[in-house]
Motif scaffolding. Structure first.
Motif, PDB file in Angstrom:
ATOM      1  N   ARG A  24      37.081  28.576  40.152  1.00 34.61           N
ATOM      2  CA  ARG A  24      36.991  29.824  40.660  1.00 34.61           C
ATOM      3  C   ARG A  24      37.102  30.086  41.584  1.00 34.61           C
ATOM      4  NH1 ARG A  24      33.522  33.334  36.395  1.00 34.61           N
ATOM      5  NH2 ARG A  24      34.236  35.216  37.122  1.00 34.61           N
ATOM      6  N   GLU A  25      36.419  30.076  42.777  1.00 35.72           N
ATOM      7  CA  GLU A  25      36.798  30.398  44.204  1.00 35.72           C
ATOM      8  C   GLU A  25      38.165  30.007  45.096  1.00 35.72           C
ATOM      9  OE1 GLU A  25      34.088  28.118  46.324  1.00 35.72           O
ATOM     10  OE2 GLU A  25      31.818  28.800  45.885  1.00 35.72           O
ATOM     11  N   ASP A  26      38.987  29.042  44.990  1.00 33.47           N
ATOM     12  CA  ASP A  26      39.985  28.894  44.859  1.00 33.47           C
ATOM     13  C   ASP A  26      41.564  29.822  43.909  1.00 33.47           C
ATOM     14  OD1 ASP A  26      39.381  27.242  46.823  1.00 33.47           O
ATOM     15  OD2 ASP A  26      40.134  25.164  45.300  1.00 33.47           O
ATOM     16  N   ALA A  27      40.834  30.643  42.500  1.00 28.42           N
ATOM     17  CA  ALA A  27      41.353  31.270  42.076  1.00 28.42           C
ATOM     18  C   ALA A  27      42.074  32.532  42.735  1.00 28.42           C
ATOM     19  CB  ALA A  27      41.413  31.044  40.190  1.00 28.42           C
ATOM     20  N   LEU A  28      43.088  33.240  42.039  1.00 31.75           N
ATOM     21  CA  LEU A  28      43.157  34.770  42.052  1.00 31.75           C
ATOM     22  C   LEU A  28      42.982  35.343  41.065  1.00 31.75           C
ATOM     23  CD1 LEU A  28      44.688  36.954  44.117  1.00 31.75           C
ATOM     24  CD2 LEU A  28      47.024  36.459  43.497  1.00 31.75           C
ATOM     25  N   ILE A  29      41.677  36.442  40.854  1.00 31.27           N
ATOM     26  CA  ILE A  29      41.404  36.804  39.795  1.00 31.27           C
ATOM     27  C   ILE A  29      41.758  38.088  40.088  1.00 31.27           C
ATOM     28  CG2 ILE A  29      39.213  37.039  37.657  1.00 31.27           C
ATOM     29  CD1 ILE A  29      38.524  33.834  39.020  1.00 31.27           C
ATOM     30  N   GLU A  30      41.964  38.718  39.032  1.00 29.17           N
ATOM     31  CA  GLU A  30      41.878  40.805  39.152  1.00 29.17           C
ATOM     32  C   GLU A  30      41.244  40.548  37.589  1.00 29.17           C
ATOM     33  OE1 GLU A  30      45.017  43.840  40.499  1.00 29.17           O
ATOM     34  OE2 GLU A  30      45.943  41.972  40.309  1.00 29.17           O
ATOM     35  N   ILE A  31      40.154  41.675  37.895  1.00 31.27           N
ATOM     36  CA  ILE A  31      39.788  42.809  36.587  1.00 31.27           C
ATOM     37  C   ILE A  31      40.982  44.063  37.251  1.00 31.27           C
ATOM     38  CG2 ILE A  31      38.428  43.348  35.395  1.00 31.27           C
ATOM     39  CD1 ILE A  31      38.114  40.268  36.100  1.00 31.27           C
ATOM     40  N   LYS A  32      41.548  44.392  35.560  1.00 25.69           N
ATOM     41  CA  LYS A  32      41.781  45.772  35.171  1.00 25.69           C
ATOM     42  C   LYS A  32      40.628  46.639  35.056  1.00 25.69           C
ATOM     43  CE  LYS A  32      46.366  43.642  35.807  1.00 25.69           C
ATOM     44  NZ  LYS A  32      46.700  44.183  37.111  1.00 25.69           N
ATOM     45  N   GLN A  33      40.514  47.946  35.956  1.00 23.16           N
ATOM     46  CA  GLN A  33      39.770  48.995  36.176  1.00 23.16           C
ATOM     47  C   GLN A  33      40.349  49.917  34.514  1.00 23.16           C
ATOM     48  OE1 GLN A  33      37.780  49.182  37.808  1.00 23.16           O
ATOM     49  NE2 GLN A  33      37.525  46.805  38.525  1.00 23.16           N
TER      50      GLN A  33
END
Length: 447
Positions: free
Chosen positions: A438-447
């Motif tokens: 999880r720390e190495d991943a690119l995670i984007e939450i859409k608003q």
């Protein structure tokens, strides 16, 4: 070696049993603030499945590296969580359910991507079918009936099967990757057994636990708010075990929050204070600790395990009960001179080699069955030690304490302790592995 099986479907199977089975004897409603002690085994009959009152767009909700999470994905996972935990969606808790579902989906995407790196970890449709068939057998029904049950709850079978596929693959990946690191040594097992024996006389608590990790749910305030909502839902009838499986971040989540018997003084002070005051069957209010919030359910209490087994050997000089002080002093002096040369391994050989001495292997005995003069040595002496001289009506003795363990039907075997420690190691290593992904991943939450 495979990890102990735990899956979303297994929890749903347990829920299915509870919903199909007729309740055996109604329970009187518990006092306010207390969870019905029977809620784990006999949850309230669920209302007919209906679509929860929540709305969200069907577009992209989040991205995890190159994978997307849609509104449909999120709604499906929320339905699974509500079916498993029997939480009723309310204006107050729908946000927490949505956050839990989103976290689950993010982690599933990370797990799926990691599994795909290993060719030998391709999980076939037949393996998924076998897992679902096994869940159905546990629920006392057939696989088609089990899948129908899910569909009646609004759960689409295709994403559910992919969830099961990922759980199987992740279990196998963690089990294979960390097999050597999770292995438990004999000294660790022996130490754990010694600690269990030493603590056997202290008060003990059979506890259910739910732990909300603040970092995972958006902060300490969110963890407290979420915990309060869960407490209210459980008071109203949601089964503790089902809620723990879905929401708890503790290793015990896979066992429905079952933390087992906890010895007084081995947990954080904030938790110990609550354990000391909870009555059997009661549910605690949220308990803030460093890093998160606990909810405890007191399943049972006991004052301590009375049965303790000890292995002893002895060397003695026979003297009648009416022997004079001079005779007792002479025998004591002779044994004291020999004491420093004795061990559990050589005590019987030395006794047989010297005139006037008698040696005996006393075997394994319940401490309570020993002579009163022997009991203090049996309870307090270190394993492997030789006692000072002990006077009884039969003579003067040196006692070797060669082993000690818990006794009685609830005492764990060495194999059970080893399996428990190994499962704890696997759980810890798996969580650490997922945290690093999880720390190495690119995670984007859409608003």
């Amino acid at each position: 070696m495979r990890l102990k099986r735990y899956s979303t479907g297994a929890a749903l199977a347990a829920l299915m049993v509870a919903m199909i089975a007729e309740p055996s004897g109604a329970q009187t409603a518990p006092a306010a603030g207390a969870l019905n002690p029977a809620a784990e085994e006999a949850p309230q009959r669920a209302a007919p499945a209906a679509t929860p009152e929540f709305r969200m767009a069907d577009g992209i909700i989040a991205t995890v590296n190159d994978r997307i999470i849609t509104g449909f994905d999120l709604r499906q996972r929320m339905l699974v969580i509500m079916a498993m935990s029997q939480l009723q969606p309310t204006e107050e808790n729908i946000g927490a359910i949505q956050q839990q579902a989103l976290n689950d989906l993010i982690e599933q995407h990370l797990q799926t991507a990691e599994i795909a790196k290993f060719e030998q970890l391709k999980i076939s449709d037949q393996e998924v079918d076998a897992e679902i068939a096994d869940m159905a057998r546990q629920a006392g029904t057939t696989a088609p009936n089990f899948l129908t049950f899910l569909q009646q709850g609004g759960i689409s079978i295709a994403p559910f099967r992919e969830q099961i596929r990922t759980e199987i693959g992740w279990r196998d990946l963690v089990g294979g990757r960390f097999r050597d690191r999770a292995r438990v040594s004999k000294s660790q097992v022996d130490q754990t057994l010694r600690q269990l024996t030493e603590s056997a006389s202290k008060p003990q608590y059979l506890v259910g636990e739910i732990y909300l990790e603040a970092a995972r749910v958006g902060g300490m305030q969110e963890a407290m708010n979420g915990a309060r909502q869960l407490v209210q839902q459980m008071i109203q009838g949601a089964p503790f075990m089902a809620v723990a499986r879905q929401f708890s971040a503790a290793p015990s989540a896979a066992r429905g929050g079952d933390a087992g018997w906890i010895v007084q003084g081995t947990v954080q002070p904030a938790l110990q204070t609550v354990m000391d005051t909870l009555e059997v069957g009661q549910l605690s209010n949220p308990i803030p600790v460093d890093g998160g919030v606990y909810i405890l359910y007191m399943r049972d209490k006991r004052s301590g395990v009375a049965t303790s087994m000890v292995q002893m050997k002895q060397v003695m000089i026979e003297l009648p009960e009416n022997a004079g002080e001079a005779q007792v002093a002479e025998a004591t002096q002779r044994l004291d001179a020999l004491r420093g040369q004795l061990t559990c391994d050589n005590i019987l050989t030395r006794a047989r080699s010297e005139p006037g001495l008698l040696g005996a292997d006393l075997g394994e005995s319940d401490v309570a069955d020993l002579l009163p003069q022997f009991q203090q040595v049996a309870r307090s002496a270190e394993v492997g030690s030789i006692s000072t001289a002990v006077r009884t009506p039969l003579g003067v003795h040196l006692l070797a304490v060669c082993g000690r363990r818990l006794g009685g039907p609830e005492a764990p075997s060495a194999q059970q302790v080893e399996a428990r420690l190994q499962n704890q190691n696997y759980a810890m290593l798996g969580r650490r592995y997922l945290r690093d992904l999880r720390e190495d991943a690119l995670i984007e939450i859409k608003q």
